[in-house]
Scaffold this active site. Structure first.
Site, PDB file in Angstrom:
ATOM      1  N   ASP A  51       0.857  -1.191   0.000  1.00 46.09           N
ATOM      2  CA  ASP A  51       0.000   0.000   0.000  1.00 46.09           C
ATOM      3  C   ASP A  51       0.887   1.233   0.000  1.00 46.09           C
ATOM      4  OD1 ASP A  51      -3.207   0.454   1.024  1.00 46.09           O
ATOM      5  OD2 ASP A  51      -1.842   2.169   1.004  1.00 46.09           O
ATOM      6  N   THR A  80       1.541  14.666 -14.008  1.00 43.06           N
ATOM      7  CA  THR A  80       0.290  15.010 -14.685  1.00 43.06           C
ATOM      8  C   THR A  80       0.225  16.445 -15.194  1.00 43.06           C
ATOM      9  OG1 THR A  80      -2.068  15.409 -14.242  1.00 43.06           O
ATOM     10  CG2 THR A  80      -0.632  15.401 -12.332  1.00 43.06           C
ATOM     11  N   GLU A 104      -2.185  18.185 -14.794  1.00 39.42           N
ATOM     12  CA  GLU A 104      -2.903  18.975 -13.777  1.00 39.42           C
ATOM     13  C   GLU A 104      -1.950  19.942 -13.060  1.00 39.42           C
ATOM     14  OE1 GLU A 104      -6.378  18.958 -12.770  1.00 39.42           O
ATOM     15  OE2 GLU A 104      -6.532  18.010 -14.733  1.00 39.42           O
ATOM     16  N   TYR A 163      -5.477  17.364  -5.561  1.00 37.77           N
ATOM     17  CA  TYR A 163      -4.777  16.322  -6.339  1.00 37.77           C
ATOM     18  C   TYR A 163      -3.514  16.896  -6.975  1.00 37.77           C
ATOM     19  CZ  TYR A 163      -3.850  13.379 -10.478  1.00 37.77           C
ATOM     20  OH  TYR A 163      -3.251  12.615 -11.448  1.00 37.77           O
ATOM     21  N   LYS A 219       0.412  16.007  -6.385  1.00 31.07           N
ATOM     22  CA  LYS A 219       1.255  15.536  -7.494  1.00 31.07           C
ATOM     23  C   LYS A 219       2.456  16.458  -7.700  1.00 31.07           C
ATOM     24  CE  LYS A 219      -0.585  11.760  -9.411  1.00 31.07           C
ATOM     25  NZ  LYS A 219       0.165  10.553  -9.806  1.00 31.07           N
TER      26      LYS A 219
HETATM   27  P1  NAP Z   1      -6.414   4.638 -12.021  1.00 24.84           P
HETATM   28  O1  NAP Z   1      -7.050   3.821 -13.087  1.00 24.84           O
HETATM   29  O2  NAP Z   1      -7.243   5.433 -11.095  1.00 24.84           O
HETATM   30  O3  NAP Z   1      -5.486   3.648 -11.174  1.00 24.84           O
HETATM   31  C1  NAP Z   1      -4.937   4.028  -9.932  1.00 24.84           C
HETATM   32  C2  NAP Z   1      -4.220   2.848  -9.330  1.00 24.84           C
HETATM   33  O4  NAP Z   1      -3.645   3.240  -8.072  1.00 24.84           O
HETATM   34  C3  NAP Z   1      -5.132   1.643  -9.034  1.00 24.84           C
HETATM   35  O5  NAP Z   1      -4.430   0.464  -9.352  1.00 24.84           O
HETATM   36  C4  NAP Z   1      -5.336   1.751  -7.529  1.00 24.84           C
HETATM   37  O6  NAP Z   1      -5.585   0.520  -6.910  1.00 24.84           O
HETATM   38  C5  NAP Z   1      -3.963   2.247  -7.114  1.00 24.84           C
HETATM   39  N1  NAP Z   1      -3.953   2.803  -5.757  1.00 24.84           N
HETATM   40  C6  NAP Z   1      -4.691   3.831  -5.286  1.00 24.84           C
HETATM   41  N2  NAP Z   1      -4.416   4.045  -3.984  1.00 24.84           N
HETATM   42  C7  NAP Z   1      -3.486   3.129  -3.625  1.00 24.84           C
HETATM   43  C8  NAP Z   1      -2.810   2.819  -2.435  1.00 24.84           C
HETATM   44  N3  NAP Z   1      -3.027   3.496  -1.292  1.00 24.84           N
HETATM   45  N4  NAP Z   1      -1.896   1.810  -2.430  1.00 24.84           N
HETATM   46  C9  NAP Z   1      -1.668   1.084  -3.539  1.00 24.84           C
HETATM   47  N5  NAP Z   1      -2.299   1.320  -4.729  1.00 24.84           N
HETATM   48  C10 NAP Z   1      -3.184   2.323  -4.763  1.00 24.84           C
HETATM   49  O7  NAP Z   1      -5.351   5.657 -12.670  1.00 24.84           O
HETATM   50  P2  NAP Z   1      -4.730   5.700 -14.130  1.00 24.84           P
HETATM   51  O8  NAP Z   1      -5.628   6.486 -15.014  1.00 24.84           O
HETATM   52  O9  NAP Z   1      -4.302   4.342 -14.511  1.00 24.84           O
HETATM   53  O10 NAP Z   1      -3.473   6.626 -13.874  1.00 24.84           O
HETATM   54  C11 NAP Z   1      -2.217   6.075 -13.460  1.00 24.84           C
HETATM   55  C12 NAP Z   1      -1.389   7.172 -12.829  1.00 24.84           C
HETATM   56  O11 NAP Z   1      -1.157   8.212 -13.765  1.00 24.84           O
HETATM   57  C13 NAP Z   1      -1.987   7.839 -11.610  1.00 24.84           C
HETATM   58  O12 NAP Z   1      -0.927   8.161 -10.742  1.00 24.84           O
HETATM   59  C14 NAP Z   1      -2.607   9.106 -12.160  1.00 24.84           C
HETATM   60  O13 NAP Z   1      -2.674  10.097 -11.161  1.00 24.84           O
HETATM   61  C15 NAP Z   1      -1.613   9.456 -13.235  1.00 24.84           C
HETATM   62  N6  NAP Z   1      -2.126  10.192 -14.388  1.00 24.84           N
HETATM   63  C16 NAP Z   1      -3.176   9.716 -15.087  1.00 24.84           C
HETATM   64  C17 NAP Z   1      -3.613  10.401 -16.214  1.00 24.84           C
HETATM   65  C18 NAP Z   1      -4.770   9.896 -17.036  1.00 24.84           C
HETATM   66  O14 NAP Z   1      -5.278  10.679 -17.860  1.00 24.84           O
HETATM   67  N7  NAP Z   1      -5.177   8.655 -16.889  1.00 24.84           N
HETATM   68  C19 NAP Z   1      -2.938  11.567 -16.633  1.00 24.84           C
HETATM   69  C20 NAP Z   1      -1.846  12.004 -15.891  1.00 24.84           C
HETATM   70  C21 NAP Z   1      -1.435  11.304 -14.776  1.00 24.84           C
HETATM   71  P3  NAP Z   1      -7.087  -0.036  -6.644  1.00 24.84           P
HETATM   72  O15 NAP Z   1      -7.442  -0.806  -7.885  1.00 24.84           O
HETATM   73  O16 NAP Z   1      -6.925  -0.878  -5.445  1.00 24.84           O
HETATM   74  O17 NAP Z   1      -7.959   1.163  -6.434  1.00 24.84           O
HETATM   75  O1  G4F Z   2     -12.325  13.302 -16.802  1.00 18.22           O
HETATM   76  P1  G4F Z   2     -11.958  14.199 -15.696  1.00 18.22           P
HETATM   77  O2  G4F Z   2     -12.478  13.877 -14.350  1.00 18.22           O
HETATM   78  O3  G4F Z   2     -10.384  14.301 -15.706  1.00 18.22           O
HETATM   79  P2  G4F Z   2      -9.359  15.372 -15.119  1.00 18.22           P
HETATM   80  O4  G4F Z   2      -9.936  16.158 -14.030  1.00 18.22           O
HETATM   81  O5  G4F Z   2      -8.801  16.119 -16.274  1.00 18.22           O
HETATM   82  O6  G4F Z   2      -8.245  14.426 -14.487  1.00 18.22           O
HETATM   83  C1  G4F Z   2      -7.720  13.315 -15.212  1.00 18.22           C
HETATM   84  O7  G4F Z   2      -6.658  13.740 -16.043  1.00 18.22           O
HETATM   85  C2  G4F Z   2      -5.523  14.273 -15.332  1.00 18.22           C
HETATM   86  C3  G4F Z   2      -4.491  14.707 -16.376  1.00 18.22           C
HETATM   87  O8  G4F Z   2      -4.757  16.031 -16.752  1.00 18.22           O
HETATM   88  C4  G4F Z   2      -4.976  13.202 -14.420  1.00 18.22           C
HETATM   89  F1  G4F Z   2      -3.881  13.675 -13.754  1.00 18.22           F
HETATM   90  C5  G4F Z   2      -6.033  12.770 -13.428  1.00 18.22           C
HETATM   91  O9  G4F Z   2      -5.517  11.699 -12.648  1.00 18.22           O
HETATM   92  C6  G4F Z   2      -7.259  12.273 -14.196  1.00 18.22           C
HETATM   93  O10 G4F Z   2      -6.903  11.092 -14.875  1.00 18.22           O
HETATM   94  O11 G4F Z   2     -12.447  15.705 -16.031  1.00 18.22           O
HETATM   95  C7  G4F Z   2     -12.080  16.345 -17.224  1.00 18.22           C
HETATM   96  C8  G4F Z   2     -12.836  17.664 -17.341  1.00 18.22           C
HETATM   97  C9  G4F Z   2     -12.799  18.533 -16.082  1.00 18.22           C
HETATM   98  O12 G4F Z   2     -12.588  19.884 -16.440  1.00 18.22           O
HETATM   99  C10 G4F Z   2     -14.186  18.392 -15.489  1.00 18.22           C
HETATM  100  O13 G4F Z   2     -14.635  19.539 -14.770  1.00 18.22           O
HETATM  101  O14 G4F Z   2     -14.211  17.364 -17.563  1.00 18.22           O
HETATM  102  C11 G4F Z   2     -15.000  18.198 -16.748  1.00 18.22           C
HETATM  103  N1  G4F Z   2     -16.291  17.539 -16.500  1.00 18.22           N
HETATM  104  C12 G4F Z   2     -17.477  18.006 -16.925  1.00 18.22           C
HETATM  105  N2  G4F Z   2     -18.449  17.207 -16.501  1.00 18.22           N
HETATM  106  C13 G4F Z   2     -16.488  16.414 -15.797  1.00 18.22           C
HETATM  107  C14 G4F Z   2     -17.859  16.213 -15.802  1.00 18.22           C
HETATM  108  N3  G4F Z   2     -15.635  15.573 -15.181  1.00 18.22           N
HETATM  109  C15 G4F Z   2     -16.164  14.474 -14.567  1.00 18.22           C
HETATM  110  N4  G4F Z   2     -15.328  13.589 -13.982  1.00 18.22           N
HETATM  111  N5  G4F Z   2     -17.513  14.252 -14.521  1.00 18.22           N
HETATM  112  C16 G4F Z   2     -18.402  15.097 -15.114  1.00 18.22           C
HETATM  113  O15 G4F Z   2     -19.603  14.892 -15.076  1.00 18.22           O
END
Ligand code: NAP
Ligand code: G4F
Length: 392
Positions: A79, A148, A150, A172, A176
């Site tokens: 964890d 990220t 973000e 968040y 990060k």
């Molecule tokens: P995700 O689908 O939400 O996966 C998050 C992972 O982290 C899951 O395997 C979750 O495990 C694990 N986790 C959460 N809390 C934990 C803890 N306390 N100990 C151990 N494991 C834990 O995220 P993702 O979209 O694959 O993103 C991967 C990474 O890239 C994240 O760090 C995210 O912030 C970053 N990121 C994502 C995006 C994007 O657009 N997807 C963009 C930029 C950065 P469980 O299955 O047990 O919940």
């Molecule tokens: O899909 P989102 O929740 O993604 P967000 O906030 O961009 O974050 C994701 O991307 C990041 C990289 O830039 C990662 F670091 C982070 O871990 C995650 O994977 O929201 C995208 C946008 C936001 O502006 C939000 O306000 O969509 C807008 N939005 C509008 N309606 C919504 C909704 N977002 C969500 N989740 N749900 C809605 O109904």
């Protein structure tokens, strides 16, 4: 050790009787969207892949179920909030590469659980770095940190590149940002090969169902098949640079194969609004939408249908805005410049286009909803809708 397919042999060395062993990768967040794609990618490259999963009362390992049982795929309990568990796993696996993907990754959730988010997304990164040092691997082990876009938050420049100032705009992003800086600090203080990939949004058919893209593709599929009445969204004007997660995990690996440790922006360089994503996803299921009104009064009305979408939808409001999905501070203009990754890593940011991405996700969700059947009916009285788990 987990189950009979996850035996870890801790006496294994890199060179047994002249036999060169494959590279060993340790992935935190292996059950997530990126962790599952990265595992597949590394297994195909011949890696021995080890993943960390959390102990929980309910097993939820859907995204990696197809990998369990493969000889080179191993799971360990750990964890991000528990240093000892990380030290134990790192010490047992002795990885060549660590991919730190684990995080509380939902921006909206970070407003509700800021302390948990800080513990996992900020201090958790420190714990991973310290675990590598504690196991004496700081000279040999390369570390990828999932950073990220973000971090750019309330953006100070468009598009954003490696030199754009950070302005985090959520708990968040603030967490990060600590992760980003502690990785840089360990690189400079201890000469460790640790890098951050500043990844812009990347989506897929495995995306969590409360992120906006997946929420939209699932709702479009449910509405087209008569299982949902209306989709409620927040800020429709928000702009994102959306790529395909499967393409992005390759870049994580490339960053660690670089000759020196550096941070990279990973993005497509193309930007779209939430409204555009919604319009295209609905079009793929045979529903043409017209948006009318402004702000919280804006509505997406069905003006025509094609294919198997029911004629009865014409004239109905299928998309509405709810303030429940507004954020206290929202990041509204993310647009990445992947020039450095293209030039130095040879990565192709446009392998999967925005249109292809939406199509992949919609086709997946049309099949998913069809197989789930009427049991998955989502009623859209908003209170019920929230209660049903289609939440922020
Ligand atoms: P995700 O689908 O939400 O996966 C998050 C992972 O982290 C899951 O395997 C979750 O495990 C694990 N986790 C959460 N809390 C934990 C803890 N306390 N100990 C151990 N494991 C834990 O995220 P993702 O979209 O694959 O993103 C991967 C990474 O890239 C994240 O760090 C995210 O912030 C970053 N990121 C994502 C995006 C994007 O657009 N997807 C963009 C930029 C950065 P469980 O299955 O047990 O919940
Ligand atoms: O899909 P989102 O929740 O993604 P967000 O906030 O961009 O974050 C994701 O991307 C990041 C990289 O830039 C990662 F670091 C982070 O871990 C995650 O994977 O929201 C995208 C946008 C936001 O502006 C939000 O306000 O969509 C807008 N939005 C509008 N309606 C919504 C909704 N977002 C969500 N989740 N749900 C809605 O109904």
């Amino acid at each position: 050790m987990l189950g009979n397919n996850t035996v870890y042999n801790d006496t294994k060395s890199d060179n047994l009787g002249g036999l060169i062993m494959s590279k060993r990768a340790l992935i935190t967040g292996v059950t997530g969207q990126d962790g599952s794609f990265l595992s597949e990618f590394l297994l195909e490259k011949g890696y021995e892949v080890h993943g960390i999963i959390r102990r929980s009362s309910v097993d939820y390992r859907e995204r990696i179920a197809h990998l369990e049982g493969k000889p080179n795929f191993h799971l360990h309990f750990g964890d991000m909030g528990d240093s000892m568990s990380l030290v134990k796993v790192v010490g047992a696996v002795r990885p060549d590469e660590v991919y730190n993907l684990a995080a509380q990754s939902h921006v909206q959730v970070s407003f509700d659980s800021p302390e948990f988010t800080a513990d996992v997304d900020a201090t958790g990164v420190l714990r991973v770095l310290e675990a590598v040092r504690a196991c004496g691997l700081e000279k040999t082990c390369r570390i990828y940190q999932a950073s990220t876009s973000e971090l750019y938050g309330k953006v100070e420049e468009v598009p954003q590149n490696e030199n754009t100032p950070f302005h985090p705009y959520s708990p968040y992003a603030v967490a990060k940002l600590y992760g980003f800086w502690i990785v840089k600090e360990y690189r400079e203080a201890y000469n460790m090969f640790c890098c951050s990939g500043i990844l812009f949004n990347h989506e897929s058919e495995r995306r969590g169902e409360t992120f906006v893209t997946r929420k939209i593709t699932l709702a479009a599929a449910r509405i087209a098949q008569g299982h949902q009445d209306c989709l409620y969204l927040g800020n429709l004007d928000s702009l994102r640079d959306w790529g395909y997660a499967k393409d992005y995990v390759e870049c994580m690996w490339l960053i660690l194969q670089n000759d020196k440790p550096e941070d990279f922006v990973i993005a497509t360089g193309v930007q779209h609004s939430v409204r555009e994503f919604t319009t295209l996803a609905f079009k793929h299921v045979g529903i043409e939408l017209r948006f009318e009104g402004n702000g919280v009064d804006e509505k997406g009305i069905c003006i025509a249908v094609s294919g198997s979408a029911p004629q009865s939808l014409v004239g109905k409001t299928l998309v509405a805005v709810s303030e429940d999905f507004y954020r206290p501070t929202d990041v509204v203009n993310l647009w990445g410049d992947p020039t450095k990754a293209k030039a130095k890593l040879g990565w192709n940011p446009n392998k999967t286009s925005f249109e292809e991405l939406v199509k992949i996700m919609v086709e997946h969700d049309m099949a998913k909803v069809a197989s789930e059947g009427a049991a998955a009916k989502v009623r859209t009285n908003l209170a019920e809708y929230l209660e049903k788990g289609i939440v922020k």
